[in-house]
Design an enzyme around this catalytic site. Structure first.
Site, short mmCIF file in Angstrom:
data_model
loop_
_atom_site.label_atom_id
_atom_site.label_comp_id
_atom_site.label_asym_id
_atom_site.label_seq_id
_atom_site.Cartn_x
_atom_site.Cartn_y
_atom_site.Cartn_z
N ASP A 22 0.86 -1.19 0.00
CA ASP A 22 0.00 0.00 0.00
C ASP A 22 0.90 1.24 0.00
O ASP A 22 1.54 1.54 1.00
CB ASP A 22 -0.88 -0.07 1.26
CG ASP A 22 -1.61 1.24 1.54
OD1 ASP A 22 -1.76 2.04 0.60
OD2 ASP A 22 -2.04 1.42 2.70
N ASP A 26 -3.75 3.95 2.72
CA ASP A 26 -5.20 3.83 2.94
C ASP A 26 -5.59 2.41 3.34
O ASP A 26 -6.78 2.10 3.44
CB ASP A 26 -5.98 4.30 1.70
CG ASP A 26 -5.72 3.42 0.49
OD1 ASP A 26 -4.92 2.47 0.58
OD2 ASP A 26 -6.34 3.68 -0.57
N ASP A 30 -1.83 -1.20 -3.83
CA ASP A 30 -2.06 -0.46 -5.07
C ASP A 30 -0.89 -0.67 -6.03
O ASP A 30 0.12 -1.29 -5.69
CB ASP A 30 -2.29 1.03 -4.76
CG ASP A 30 -1.25 1.57 -3.79
OD1 ASP A 30 -0.05 1.36 -4.06
OD2 ASP A 30 -1.63 2.17 -2.76
N ASP A 99 -5.51 -10.05 -15.55
CA ASP A 99 -6.51 -11.08 -15.30
C ASP A 99 -7.77 -10.70 -16.09
O ASP A 99 -8.49 -9.78 -15.70
CB ASP A 99 -6.79 -11.11 -13.79
CG ASP A 99 -7.34 -12.44 -13.31
OD1 ASP A 99 -8.06 -13.08 -14.08
OD2 ASP A 99 -7.04 -12.80 -12.16
N ASP A 201 -9.84 -15.80 -16.66
CA ASP A 201 -10.74 -16.29 -15.62
C ASP A 201 -11.79 -17.21 -16.24
O ASP A 201 -12.36 -16.90 -17.29
CB ASP A 201 -11.42 -15.07 -14.98
CG ASP A 201 -12.15 -15.39 -13.70
OD1 ASP A 201 -11.51 -15.93 -12.80
OD2 ASP A 201 -13.35 -15.08 -13.61
N GLU A 265 -7.55 -20.28 -16.62
CA GLU A 265 -8.09 -20.96 -15.46
C GLU A 265 -9.01 -22.07 -15.97
O GLU A 265 -10.14 -21.81 -16.40
CB GLU A 265 -8.91 -20.01 -14.56
CG GLU A 265 -9.35 -20.72 -13.29
CD GLU A 265 -10.52 -20.07 -12.56
OE1 GLU A 265 -10.69 -20.34 -11.37
OE2 GLU A 265 -11.28 -19.30 -13.19
N HIS A 327 -5.53 -17.51 -5.14
CA HIS A 327 -6.44 -16.66 -4.36
C HIS A 327 -7.79 -17.32 -4.05
O HIS A 327 -8.62 -16.71 -3.39
CB HIS A 327 -6.67 -15.36 -5.15
CG HIS A 327 -7.38 -15.62 -6.45
ND1 HIS A 327 -6.79 -16.30 -7.49
CD2 HIS A 327 -8.63 -15.35 -6.86
CE1 HIS A 327 -7.64 -16.42 -8.48
NE2 HIS A 327 -8.78 -15.84 -8.13
N ASP A 328 -8.02 -18.51 -4.58
CA ASP A 328 -9.28 -19.21 -4.32
C ASP A 328 -9.10 -20.40 -3.37
O ASP A 328 -10.10 -21.05 -3.02
CB ASP A 328 -9.88 -19.74 -5.63
CG ASP A 328 -10.33 -18.63 -6.56
OD1 ASP A 328 -10.74 -17.56 -6.07
OD2 ASP A 328 -10.27 -18.84 -7.79
C1 GLC Z 1 -12.59 -17.49 -10.85
C2 GLC Z 1 -11.76 -16.65 -9.92
C3 GLC Z 1 -12.52 -16.43 -8.66
C4 GLC Z 1 -13.80 -15.69 -8.99
C5 GLC Z 1 -14.59 -16.42 -10.07
C6 GLC Z 1 -15.64 -15.54 -10.68
O1 GLC Z 1 -12.81 -18.76 -10.37
O2 GLC Z 1 -10.51 -17.26 -9.71
O3 GLC Z 1 -11.78 -15.72 -7.70
O4 GLC Z 1 -14.58 -15.55 -7.85
O5 GLC Z 1 -13.78 -16.83 -11.14
O6 GLC Z 1 -15.04 -14.55 -11.47
#
Ligand code: GLC
Length: 527
Positions: A22, A26, A30, A99, A201, A265, A327-328
């Site tokens: 950051d 804030d 970023d 992304d 994605d 993905e 991140h999932d």
């Molecule tokens: C993908 C992303 C996930 C998101 C989903 C909807 O699976 O990795 O984080 O919530 O798509 O966009």
């Protein structure tokens, strides 16, 4: 031989922009913060950086609900900041991937605002609309990945729209040529600004069955992620026509002097299906995420079986990719290693020595654990959904711990970050000062991988190993032996010099035909 693409030999790094650094105090990371920390990534030896969504978004799904595909979220900075990031990264030999979220938009995207107003609106057919079923029932049985029906009734026109994720993420209609043309223009827009490619994605799921047929029920041997939904996503995702879109994108990039890379993905349960996303090996995705590997864990036999299948089934010319956190998912040091440092080190050695491109998730390089996020700090829609007992994904998205000082080197002292800090004892500064740390292990493995073509380009050949262990040769000169068990093992067939051991005291040891490994210990040897 054709020149090898940069992403084949290199190491990719995924970061969650809100949580990396950051710069303006804030509490939210970023783009300027990322620029300020590029030296860390250069020092680590990273070749490509994938930024989780950077677009303007109302954040119903933290940037995965895009309101404008050609700009930057004001929380993160400006388009000029992104251009600065691309050039500052470029100066360090690091390329930047964005992304792309083509499956859906935000319901606040101007296209959807237009579409929902009137059945005859210009963008109406950019989304998937149907009349409700009898008695107001949803038009078919599809369920949203986030839970509940995948259809939202919309009072303005009396029809329902499809959303495979959050109701604020209406699915685009990929049968509409205008949608296809618009996304090609979006790709070009970013390529013109120096973006080196995209992580796509839901790359396997953007085209839906034209007739919206009902999905069949799950079977007992389906993976838990599907059983949770109660149905196989046979008609709502992974349709044959998705390959046309991926081929078109590959052709589009192929016209550029430095062809951008496409990393998809591909959330599919088996390697046969995964392999299809590489097309003929050259004409679809460059890299496809391997979720079966991420799911299998530190089990020598099961993980080696996934690798063997990849080796056997990917088409000629295709290149594997390997990930252990994102991140999932719950961070691997917690999910795979139960917080045990030996396992953390072993998992990273595995990730960085397989044949294929490794993708690190920010914090993997220090063995960052999943953070505890108290109920009143949950931000992820998956964790916030009424009636759900799922904790959500916030624990894998917390701020990067650069130091253990107040603010963690992430933000100014005294500022509460957007998600709480995890364990600050695991931090970059402390590990940088310790040559025996996870961070130095990762950096040294990346450097060895870069220096030795057996490790970045050589073939993968499994070697005989006792139960609980896994050993393989890379090319002619390199060999890796990993003990994924609580018992000591002796792995035969290894000679040469230990270049890197998970126990660094073994670096430099000469091997004469075998290696004895303690529990959860591994070595990389070169002859
Ligand atoms: C993908 C992303 C996930 C998101 C989903 C909807 O699976 O990795 O984080 O919530 O798509 O966009």
């Amino acid at each position: 031989m054709a020149a090898r693409a940069w992403w084949r030999d290199g190491v990719l790094y995924q970061l969650y922009p809100r949580s990396f650094a950051d710069s303006d105090g804030d509490g939210t990371g970023d783009l300027r913060g990322i620029i300020d920390h590029l030296d860390h990534l250069a020092w680590l030896g990273i070749d490509g950086l994938w930024l989780n969504p950077t677009f303007p978004s109302p954040n119903a799904d933290w940037g995965f609900d895009v309101a404008d595909f050609r700009d930057v979220h004001p929380d993160l900075g400006t388009l000029a900041d992104l251009e600065d990031l691309i050039s500052a990264a470029g100066e360090r030999g690091i390329r930047v991937l964005l992304d792309l979220v083509p499956n859906h938009t935000s319901d606040e995207h101007p296209w959807f605002v237009d579409a929902r107003g009137d059945r005859a609106a210009p963008h109406r057919d950019w989304y998937v609309w149907r009349d409700p079923g009898p008695g107001g029932a949803p038009p078919n049985n599809w369920v949203s990945i986030f839970g509940g029906p995948a259809w939202e009734p919309d009072a303005a026109t009396g029809q329902s729209y499809l959303h495979m994720f959050h109701r604020k993420q209406p699915d685009l209609n990929w049968w509409n040529d205008a949608v296809r043309a618009e996304f090609e223009a979006i790709l070009d827009f970013w390529y013109d600004r120096g973006v080196a490619g995209f992580r796509i994605d839901v790359a396997h799921g953007i085209v839906k069955d034209r007739d919206l047929r009902d999905n069949p029920p799950v079977r007992e041997d389906d993976p838990p992620s599907l059983r949770r939904l109660g149905q196989r996503l046979e008609y709502s995702m992974n349709r044959p026509e998705v390959h046309d879109v991926l081929r078109a994108w590959k052709r589009l990039g192929g016209r550029r002097e430095s062809p951008p890379m496409l990393l998809g993905e591909t959330f599919v349960p088996d390697i046969d299906t995964l392999a299809t996303f590489y097309g003929d090996g050259t004409d679809e995705l460059d890299l496809a995420f391997n979720f079966p590997f991420l799911d299998v864990g530190l089990d020598a036999r099961a993980a080696a079986a996934v690798v063997a299948e990849v080796e056997a089934k990917l088409p000629e010319g295709a290149w594997p990719s390997w990930t252990i956190s994102n991140h999932d998912s719950v961070r691997f040091p917690t999910r795979w290693a139960a917080g045990d440092d030996r396992r953390v080190r072993l998992a990273l050695m595995l990730l960085l020595t397989l044949r294929g491109t490794p993708i690190l998730y920010y914090g993997d390089e220090i063995g960052m654990r999943e953070a505890e996020v108290p109920a009143d700090r949950v931000r992820d829609p998956v964790g916030l959904r009424d009636g759900s007992d799922e904790p959500g994904r916030d624990g894998a998205r917390t701020p990067m711990p650069w130091t253990d000082a107040p603010g963690a080197g992430f933000t100014a002292a005294g500022i509460e970050p957007w998600l709480p800090f995890g364990d600050l004892a695991v931090n970059v500064a402390a590990q940088r000062a310790d040559a025996g740390s996870v961070l130095h292990l990762v950096r040294d493995l990346i450097a060895l991988r870069r220096a030795d073509d057996a490790l970045h380009a050589g073939s993968y050949t499994p070697l005989d190993a006792p139960a609980g262990a896994w050993a393989y040769r890379r090319g002619d000169r390199a060999a890796v032996a990993l003990n994924l068990s609580d018992a000591g093992v002796v792995v035969p067939g290894l000679t040469g010099r230990v270049e890197i051991g998970t126990d660094r005291a073994r670096d430099g040891e000469a091997l004469e035909g075998s290696v004895a490994l303690g529990p959860w210990e591994g070595v990389v040897a070169i002859t």
